[in-house]
Write an enzyme that holds these catalytic residues in place. Sequence first.
Site, PDB file in Angstrom:
ATOM      1  N   ARG A  75      11.178 -46.664  -3.422  1.00 41.81           N
ATOM      2  CA  ARG A  75       9.860 -46.105  -3.740  1.00 41.81           C
ATOM      3  C   ARG A  75       9.068 -47.231  -4.388  1.00 41.81           C
ATOM      4  NH1 ARG A  75      13.931 -41.995  -6.101  1.00 41.81           N
ATOM      5  NH2 ARG A  75      14.870 -41.371  -4.149  1.00 41.81           N
ATOM      6  N   TYR A  88       6.766 -41.558 -10.371  1.00 43.61           N
ATOM      7  CA  TYR A  88       8.168 -41.318 -10.019  1.00 43.61           C
ATOM      8  C   TYR A  88       8.298 -39.985  -9.261  1.00 43.61           C
ATOM      9  CZ  TYR A  88      13.031 -39.906 -10.442  1.00 43.61           C
ATOM     10  OH  TYR A  88      14.302 -39.445 -10.148  1.00 43.61           O
ATOM     11  N   ARG A  92      12.171 -38.816  -0.284  1.00 43.17           N
ATOM     12  CA  ARG A  92      12.406 -39.958  -1.159  1.00 43.17           C
ATOM     13  C   ARG A  92      13.531 -40.848  -0.655  1.00 43.17           C
ATOM     14  NH1 ARG A  92      10.402 -38.775  -6.178  1.00 43.17           N
ATOM     15  NH2 ARG A  92      12.037 -39.744  -7.416  1.00 43.17           N
ATOM     16  N   LYS A 119      23.694 -30.465  -0.947  1.00 42.61           N
ATOM     17  CA  LYS A 119      22.250 -30.651  -0.809  1.00 42.61           C
ATOM     18  C   LYS A 119      21.940 -31.983  -0.132  1.00 42.61           C
ATOM     19  CE  LYS A 119      18.276 -31.345  -3.853  1.00 42.61           C
ATOM     20  NZ  LYS A 119      18.302 -32.809  -3.785  1.00 42.61           N
ATOM     21  N   THR A 149      24.789 -33.697  -4.379  1.00 42.30           N
ATOM     22  CA  THR A 149      23.756 -34.388  -3.601  1.00 42.30           C
ATOM     23  C   THR A 149      24.463 -35.314  -2.617  1.00 42.30           C
ATOM     24  OG1 THR A 149      22.204 -34.287  -5.422  1.00 42.30           O
ATOM     25  CG2 THR A 149      21.804 -35.984  -3.779  1.00 42.30           C
ATOM     26  N   GLN A 175      24.067 -30.569 -11.130  1.00 37.96           N
ATOM     27  CA  GLN A 175      24.018 -31.420  -9.927  1.00 37.96           C
ATOM     28  C   GLN A 175      24.780 -32.710 -10.173  1.00 37.96           C
ATOM     29  OE1 GLN A 175      22.100 -34.405 -10.158  1.00 37.96           O
ATOM     30  NE2 GLN A 175      22.372 -35.141  -8.068  1.00 37.96           N
ATOM     31  N   HIS A 221      15.542 -34.905   0.543  1.00 40.38           N
ATOM     32  CA  HIS A 221      15.382 -35.401  -0.825  1.00 40.38           C
ATOM     33  C   HIS A 221      13.892 -35.565  -1.178  1.00 40.38           C
ATOM     34  CE1 HIS A 221      18.235 -37.136  -3.888  1.00 40.38           C
ATOM     35  NE2 HIS A 221      17.092 -37.445  -4.452  1.00 40.38           N
ATOM     36  N   TYR A 238      25.962 -36.557  -8.304  1.00 38.36           N
ATOM     37  CA  TYR A 238      25.846 -37.506  -7.182  1.00 38.36           C
ATOM     38  C   TYR A 238      27.253 -37.898  -6.750  1.00 38.36           C
ATOM     39  CZ  TYR A 238      21.011 -38.208  -8.684  1.00 38.36           C
ATOM     40  OH  TYR A 238      19.708 -38.024  -9.018  1.00 38.36           O
ATOM     41  N   SER A 249      20.017 -32.026 -13.422  1.00 36.62           N
ATOM     42  CA  SER A 249      20.371 -33.269 -12.730  1.00 36.62           C
ATOM     43  C   SER A 249      21.302 -34.115 -13.591  1.00 36.62           C
ATOM     44  CB  SER A 249      19.080 -34.052 -12.449  1.00 36.62           C
ATOM     45  OG  SER A 249      19.376 -35.385 -12.113  1.00 36.62           O
TER      46      SER A 249
END
Length: 387
Positions: free
Chosen positions: A165, A25, A279, A252, A156, A128, A276, A130, A107
């Site tokens: 991924r 990950y 990613r 970010k 973010t 952080q 990122h 989203y 996060s």
Amino acid sequence: MPVITCIDDLKRLYRRRVPRMFYDYAESGSWTEQTFRENSTDFAQIRLRQRIAVDMTGRSTATEMAGQRVTMPVALAPVGLTGMQNADGEIKAARAAEKFGVPFTLSTMSICSIEDVAAHVEKPFWFQIYTLNDDDFNRRIIDRAKAAGCSALVITVDLQILGQRHRDLKNGLSAPPKLTIPTMLNLATKWSWGLEMLGTRRRFFGNIVGHVEGVSDPASLSAWTAEKFDHALNWDKIRKLMDMWGGKVILKGVMEPEDAERAAALGADAIVVSNHGGRQLDGALSSIRMLPEIAAAVGGKTEIWMDGGIRSGQDVLKAVALGAKGVMIGRAFVYGLGAMGEAGVTKALQVIHKELDTSMALCGETAVTRLGRHNLMIPKGFLDGFA
Ligand code: GLV
């Protein structure tokens, strides 16, 4: 205790100790991983200018990031599932950062909750968020971060949709891991990780489980992002999030000067030039290549930071010399955490600090705040080779 000389030493230990699913990950980029790789290899193309006979006494790597005094211009980036890399990982990383004098960012996708981390540190940390399509959740989590005393909000802005991924799909990534036969076989070889995990109750997404409804599989990052992330994000919504918070904001995930202008105009206290960690958009240029153009466009209007590919103090020096007021590290501290818990994060910070300080001295500089293009040699075409 093994002799650790560099971040790669920590990475080797980390790989041995942590289950494959969580190593993969952290260590993945999206699709072909071109951007993930180039984030690091592009740093290697930039060289440092050695100077001699300069008084190197009284050196300082200290500076400020978003008004906060830092021992060196490095903050811990928000990294999802940090508490799966090592039991209670976010608490350990936050404590190591606090003791070292650098900021820690929690996060939303952490295992330890905001309240839990706040209970284990003395000073404020950053949170952080989203860009989610659930205003109610946004408001509640922002209120929780305020109540916990967080001193900046990192928004973010490059994850409305998840870059694929491959290995996460193949491994069936989840927190906690689902016990399939391949996962169990791998876990059997990671007994120290397992013993520590059995000793903690923090094994789920602590900010989410019990705080959000309507996600088909709350253990799965991909289910959560598919269902809750705001595909209709626009600048107004970013402004709304900033207003909801009302304090210091770091945006970010900015990779274009035009977007950087918009972010600065909104009043962001800092923007992070970031893809990122390779990613998200595979095929994007590395952050270090994009940094100078963005710094030239908006450097006077807001603080410019960068992340992506930093694995040494020399990398920090190069980023600062190219216009970053500071950098964020993700994988570099996760390697340390997975390898040796809190002591490993401290070790990662010590390694980077020593490399930065010594390289600075050999470049003839005594203050990190005076680094600049004069310290670098950049290959022809490196900065303007793409149109
Ligand atoms: C989440 O932000 C991730 O990159 O996995």
